[in-house]
Write an enzyme that holds these catalytic residues in place. Structure first.
Site, PDB file in Angstrom:
ATOM      1  CG  ASP A 129      -2.052   1.024   1.143  1.00 60.94           C
ATOM      2  OD1 ASP A 129      -1.944   2.092   0.439  1.00 60.94           O
ATOM      3  OD2 ASP A 129      -3.195   0.655   1.601  1.00 60.94           O
ATOM      4  CB  SER A 162      -6.125   2.329  -0.284  1.00 60.97           C
ATOM      5  OG  SER A 162      -4.860   2.914  -0.138  1.00 60.97           O
ATOM      6  CD  GLU A 178      -2.359  -7.514  22.268  1.00 61.29           C
ATOM      7  OE1 GLU A 178      -1.067  -7.572  22.260  1.00 61.29           O
ATOM      8  OE2 GLU A 178      -3.058  -7.747  21.545  1.00 61.29           O
ATOM      9  CG  PHE A 182      -2.095 -11.206  15.441  1.00 59.15           C
ATOM     10  CD1 PHE A 182      -1.989 -12.176  16.232  1.00 59.15           C
ATOM     11  CD2 PHE A 182      -2.114 -11.259  14.052  1.00 59.15           C
ATOM     12  CE1 PHE A 182      -1.870 -13.439  15.772  1.00 59.15           C
ATOM     13  CE2 PHE A 182      -1.929 -12.698  13.484  1.00 59.15           C
ATOM     14  CZ  PHE A 182      -1.697 -13.644  14.502  1.00 59.15           C
ATOM     15  CG  ASP A 190       1.301  -8.417  17.655  1.00 59.09           C
ATOM     16  OD1 ASP A 190       0.533  -9.226  18.219  1.00 59.09           O
ATOM     17  OD2 ASP A 190       1.242  -7.302  18.135  1.00 59.09           O
ATOM     18  CD  GLU A 202      -3.432  -3.701   2.553  1.00 60.84           C
ATOM     19  OE1 GLU A 202      -3.459  -2.497   2.198  1.00 60.84           O
ATOM     20  OE2 GLU A 202      -4.086  -4.135   3.536  1.00 60.84           O
ATOM     21  CG  ASP A 256      -1.154   4.422   2.690  1.00 62.01           C
ATOM     22  OD1 ASP A 256      -1.090   5.256   1.748  1.00 62.01           O
ATOM     23  OD2 ASP A 256      -2.119   4.796   3.227  1.00 62.01           O
ATOM     24  CG  HIS A 290      -2.040   4.838  -3.420  1.00 59.72           C
ATOM     25  ND1 HIS A 290      -1.209   5.289  -2.358  1.00 59.72           N
ATOM     26  CD2 HIS A 290      -3.153   4.213  -2.509  1.00 59.72           C
ATOM     27  CE1 HIS A 290      -1.503   5.143  -1.198  1.00 59.72           C
ATOM     28  NE2 HIS A 290      -2.641   4.485  -1.481  1.00 59.72           N
ATOM     29  CG  HIS A 310      -2.614   8.461  -1.621  1.00 54.45           C
ATOM     30  ND1 HIS A 310      -3.823   7.663  -1.624  1.00 54.45           N
ATOM     31  CD2 HIS A 310      -2.304   7.933  -0.284  1.00 54.45           C
ATOM     32  CE1 HIS A 310      -4.091   7.226  -0.480  1.00 54.45           C
ATOM     33  NE2 HIS A 310      -3.162   7.095   0.432  1.00 54.45           N
TER      34      HIS A 310
END
Length: 531
Positions: free
Chosen positions: A60, A110, A234, A288, A304, A330, A335, A377, A451
């Protein structure tokens, strides 16, 4: 002043020249390298097999400047100068450029780009899985304008499907694989306007469970799945991490109920994740974090998993299906690093994505797996100045600005890094610009960097990878992947199996080959009769 600048440049040149590898001063080094590359190109043959498996990596915001800078960073992390490094994705034999504009904006977001790449249709800004006839935020406009994705086409073809992301699984890119929404921000029902709910539109988290039977879902986004006030396992004392659903639904329990007779695991920490047996697991839902996952530089490896570990787990579960699979991976935090103008964060995320690519290549074969790496992008991110060979990619240019102050070789066109005080830039001579918290300077002040509109690269390897060539509209990506995998439209070339790997069902010229064989048999028969 000019003399002083020239003196500085000369001094820096002498220092930089010493860093140049001695063998690179010999023309034979470059000629040999080029000839080797030429031979590989001349010997390359198209892989026309059917893509039984597709692993689609999306960075991304991973524009070309980011790829270049990450290449150098990866090399420098290995104690090399960095420029000569080759990323795993850069080793792919085929490359194309993708035009990223949306139907209504020159520079996209996105969700519109994901709809193009996964659904094969360009659309409007901020919309998910609907055509350009839909309108941002208008529930009624999405009905009848839904478009399905290659993940859905693959599932309908009998393949297993999965999603792995470093963001919440309801975020723009993963959402497009399974949802249809007039707004990318309708993560849960509490994020929707009352009018949209009354009109019958569903939130993205709901659609994750009820739209498509997804075999593997890995990422963040717990709070969008549970009723308002539900304590997070958590962070039980953190109110911001609590469930936010207003409809009272527990979508995690709904997911579990919808898997009767199957081995389905829901996990939320690395210990549970590591305990999942990929040989016996049919379904995996791993969330997570309440929202997006942490940046790689801030990730706790004891709680994690890394993107590489998540990708490996997904592939091992999905590849048990003899019909193959489609997996979306992804690197979504690239990004977010750029939006914060924190180049160190963005580049380390890109290096991690490349490591995930490398692991995926080790777990699959080029003969039957199409692997794609691309971006949705670009950003207003620039790589500039005249740094010498081996200069730290997160460092400063050796040549100062006209204000006699240094600047970093990585900058942003806009963002939170604009800090002009009394017409003077900050003096960063004693600042650690490689720090994960350093914010690169920018020329225009914004809360978040934006972007960019440049084309992005598409790297391809495996069956039908040669279809990724030239400069293409971004929605072409979905159609080329579907053709390679014999899903969705254009399945006529898949009808007849062939005898060899080179003339597989994925070979559009199979019928032509059969015709030539028939002609040869006819000639042999005539020869026998004449004899």
């Amino acid at each position: 002043m000019e003399f002083f600048c020239l003196y500085l440049m000369a001094a820096f040149w002498c220092a930089g020249a010493a860093a140049v590898p001695e063998n690179e001063e010999d023309p034979r080094f470059w000629r040999t390298q080029a000839q080797d590359t030429l031979r590989r190109a001349l010997n390359r043959q198209h892989n026309t097999n059917v893509a039984k498996k597709i692993v689609f990596f999306l960075g991304d915001g991973m524009d070309i400047a980011t790829v270049t800078a990450a290449r150098i960073l990866k090399g420098q992390l290995q104690n090399r100068s960095g420029e000569e490094t080759v990323l795993s994705m850069e080793s792919f034999p085929y490359t194309a450029l993708s035009k990223t504009y949306s139907v209504d904006f020159q520079i996209p977001d996105s969700s519109s780009t994901a709809t193009a790449m996964l659904c094969g249709v360009k659309t409007n800004l901020n919309t998910v899985g609907i055509s350009a006839a839909g309108r941002n935020g208008v529930c009624s406009s999405q009905k009848g304008n839904e478009v399905t994705s290659i993940l859905r086409w693959s599932k309908e073809a009998g393949k297993s499907v999965g999603i792995v992301t470093t963001t919440r699984v309801q975020h723009a890119t993963p959402a497009t694989a399974y949802a249809h929404s007039a707004s990318r921000t309708w993560y849960s029902d509490s994020d929707m306007p009352l009018s949209a709910k009354k009109a019958g539109c569903r939130d993205i988290a709901y659609q994750l469970i009820f739209n498509t039977d997804i075999d593997v879902i890995i990422g963040g986004g717990r709070k969008y799945m549970t009723p308002k006030g539900t304590k997070d396992p958590e962070y039980p004392t953190d109110v911001a991490s609590q469930g936010i659903r207003g409809d009272g639904m527990d979508l995690i329990k709904e997911w579990q109920k919808r898997k009767p007779g199957k081995v389905a695991h829901y996990v939320w920490n690395k210990k549970e994740f590591d305990a999942v047996d990929t040989n016996t697991t049919d379904y995996l839902l791993a969330l997570f974090e309440p929202g997006d996952l942490r940046f790689e530089l801030e990730r706790d490896p004891t709680t994690d998993p890394s993107l590489t570990e998540m990708t490996e787990k997904a592939i091992k579960i999905l590849q048990k299906n003899p019909n193959g699979f489609f997996l979306l991976v992804e690197g979504g935090k690239i990004d977010q690093g750029h939006h914060a103008s924190r180049a160190a964060m963005a580049l380390h995320e890109t290096v991690m994505l490349d490591e995930a690519v490398e692991r995926a290549l080790e777990l699959t074969t080029e003969e039957d797996t199409l692997t794609i790496v691309t971006a949705d992008h670009s950003h207003s991110f620039t790589f500039n100045g005249f740094p010498f060979r081996g200069n730290p990619i997160l460092g400063k240019s050796p040549v100062y600005g006209k204000d006699l102050l240094p600047y970093t070789t990585l900058l942003y066109g806009n963002g939170p890094g604009y800090k002009i005080v009394n017409n003077t830039r900050p003096d960063i001579r004693k600042v650690d610009t490689a720090s994960k918290d350093y914010v690169q300077q920018s020329s225009v002040l914004l809360d978040k960097e934006t972007h960019g509109g440049e084309d992005v690269a598409v790297f391809a390897r495996g069956p039908m990878a040669h279809l990724f060539h030239g400069v293409q509209e971004q929605n072409y990506v979905a159609h080329a992947m579907a053709y390679a995998a014999c899903v969705g439209e254009n399945k006529g070339h898949c009808a007849k199996p062939s005898a060899s790997a080179n003339d597989s069902p994925g070979n559009a010229g199979a019928e032509h080959s059969a015709s030539r064989s028939a002609q040869l048999a006819g000639f042999l028969l005539i020869a026998c009769l004449l004899h």
